[in-house]
Design a protein around this motif. Structure first.
Motif, PDB file in Angstrom:
ATOM      1  N   MET A   1       1.623  -7.157  -8.413  1.00 33.70           N
ATOM      2  CA  MET A   1       0.592  -6.589  -7.567  1.00 33.70           C
ATOM      3  C   MET A   1       1.197  -5.576  -6.595  1.00 33.70           C
ATOM      4  SD  MET A   1      -2.541  -6.575  -7.193  1.00 33.70           S
ATOM      5  CE  MET A   1      -3.910  -7.584  -6.881  1.00 33.70           C
ATOM      6  N   ASP A   2       2.392  -5.887  -6.082  1.00 30.67           N
ATOM      7  CA  ASP A   2       3.072  -4.986  -5.160  1.00 30.67           C
ATOM      8  C   ASP A   2       3.316  -3.631  -5.813  1.00 30.67           C
ATOM      9  OD1 ASP A   2       4.532  -4.669  -2.535  1.00 30.67           O
ATOM     10  OD2 ASP A   2       6.180  -4.248  -3.934  1.00 30.67           O
ATOM     11  N   LYS A   3       3.773  -3.660  -7.059  1.00 28.36           N
ATOM     12  CA  LYS A   3       4.049  -2.412  -7.779  1.00 28.36           C
ATOM     13  C   LYS A   3       2.765  -1.609  -8.003  1.00 28.36           C
ATOM     14  CE  LYS A   3       6.550  -0.665 -11.733  1.00 28.36           C
ATOM     15  NZ  LYS A   3       7.363  -0.961 -12.893  1.00 28.36           N
ATOM     16  N   LEU A   4       1.665  -2.315  -8.285  1.00 28.84           N
ATOM     17  CA  LEU A   4       0.385  -1.657  -8.523  1.00 28.84           C
ATOM     18  C   LEU A   4      -0.088  -0.891  -7.285  1.00 28.84           C
ATOM     19  CD1 LEU A   4      -2.094  -1.290 -10.432  1.00 28.84           C
ATOM     20  CD2 LEU A   4      -3.065  -3.286  -9.288  1.00 28.84           C
ATOM     21  N   VAL A   5      -0.051  -1.528  -6.119  1.00 28.72           N
ATOM     22  CA  VAL A   5      -0.530  -0.833  -4.923  1.00 28.72           C
ATOM     23  C   VAL A   5       0.430   0.272  -4.497  1.00 28.72           C
ATOM     24  CG1 VAL A   5      -2.023  -2.663  -4.057  1.00 28.72           C
ATOM     25  CG2 VAL A   5       0.351  -2.631  -3.374  1.00 28.72           C
ATOM     26  N   ARG A   6       1.726   0.082  -4.720  1.00 30.87           N
ATOM     27  CA  ARG A   6       2.667   1.169  -4.405  1.00 30.87           C
ATOM     28  C   ARG A   6       2.457   2.366  -5.330  1.00 30.87           C
ATOM     29  NH1 ARG A   6       6.419  -0.341  -0.519  1.00 30.87           N
ATOM     30  NH2 ARG A   6       6.592  -2.584  -0.210  1.00 30.87           N
ATOM     31  N   ASN A   7       2.080   2.103  -6.582  1.00 27.38           N
ATOM     32  CA  ASN A   7       1.734   3.208  -7.483  1.00 27.38           C
ATOM     33  C   ASN A   7       0.437   3.878  -7.047  1.00 27.38           C
ATOM     34  OD1 ASN A   7       3.986   3.054  -9.138  1.00 27.38           O
ATOM     35  ND2 ASN A   7       3.033   1.563 -10.508  1.00 27.38           N
ATOM     36  N   LEU A   8      -0.491   3.099  -6.500  1.00 28.25           N
ATOM     37  CA  LEU A   8      -1.716   3.682  -5.937  1.00 28.25           C
ATOM     38  C   LEU A   8      -1.372   4.625  -4.789  1.00 28.25           C
ATOM     39  CD1 LEU A   8      -4.853   3.805  -5.637  1.00 28.25           C
ATOM     40  CD2 LEU A   8      -4.615   1.898  -4.039  1.00 28.25           C
ATOM     41  N   TYR A   9      -0.446   4.215  -3.921  1.00 29.75           N
ATOM     42  CA  TYR A   9      -0.033   5.079  -2.811  1.00 29.75           C
ATOM     43  C   TYR A   9       0.565   6.379  -3.344  1.00 29.75           C
ATOM     44  CZ  TYR A   9      -0.130   0.549  -0.352  1.00 29.75           C
ATOM     45  OH  TYR A   9      -0.476  -0.677   0.140  1.00 29.75           O
ATOM     46  N   HIS A 148      -2.081  -4.881   2.385  1.00 27.00           N
ATOM     47  CA  HIS A 148      -0.759  -5.046   1.784  1.00 27.00           C
ATOM     48  C   HIS A 148       0.292  -5.313   2.863  1.00 27.00           C
ATOM     49  CE1 HIS A 148       2.605  -3.113  -0.849  1.00 27.00           C
ATOM     50  NE2 HIS A 148       2.600  -4.421  -0.991  1.00 27.00           N
TER      51      HIS A 148
END
Length: 169
Positions: A1-9, A148
């Motif tokens: 999930m952390d990687k997903l939101v960082r990719n969103l950023y 986050h």
């Protein structure tokens, strides 16, 4: 999930860059259209404004993650460790509540503009819901970034990196 939101950023930061380039090109086209009188493009000022607003809102989550938002540490540095921790929790929760409200309001504004067929009063006469989407998406991303940050804070980690200027002081 952390990687997903960082990719969103990262995605939103990329969209911010595209919006900045679009704003530059629109302003350049406006200057050229004034110099060469046979080109007449209506609504360039409005489109440049839409692009600049999109760049600002898309950049919010990425700049939070990179520590580029203004943080007032004058008071935080003078608090004891326990008081500092409480104050940081309070600020993160308040920021999440505020950004969630702004995201809800921005999304609601897009919907209302779409349903009422609201158009821009400028010369472009564009449907307003189209440029408002960038505000809603950027606001939602910003609220996600604060959520986050809260989750990471609960794990003892930090989302918000200290900026170079803050580290050198």
């Amino acid at each position: 999930m952390d990687k997903l939101v960082r990719n969103l950023y990262r995605l939103l930061t990329g969209l911010s860059c595209v919006s900045m380039v679009a704003a530059f090109l629109i302003v350049l086209l406006g200057v050229l259209s004034r110099q060469v009188s046979f080109i007449d493009v209506q609504g360039l000022d409005a489109y440049a404004g839409y692009a600049i607003a999109a760049a600002l809102f898309f950049a919010l989550p990425g700049t939070l993650q990179n520590g580029d938002h203004i943080r007032v540490t004058l008071m935080l540095d003078r608090l004891p460790a326990r008081g500092r921790a409480f104050f940081e929790w309070f600020c993160l929760i308040a920021a999440l509540a505020l950004t969630a409200y702004v995201a809800w309001y921005a999304t609601r504004s897009v919907w209302i503009s779409y349903v009422t067929h609201d158009i821009s009063p400028a010369a472009d006469a564009s449907p307003l819901w189209i440029p408002q989407i960038s505000m809603a998406v950027g606001s939602i991303g910003f609220a996600i970034a604060f959520a986050h940050a809260l989750v990471l804070r609960a794990r003892g980690e930090s989302l918000i990196a200290a900026s170079e200027a803050a580290r050198s002081e």
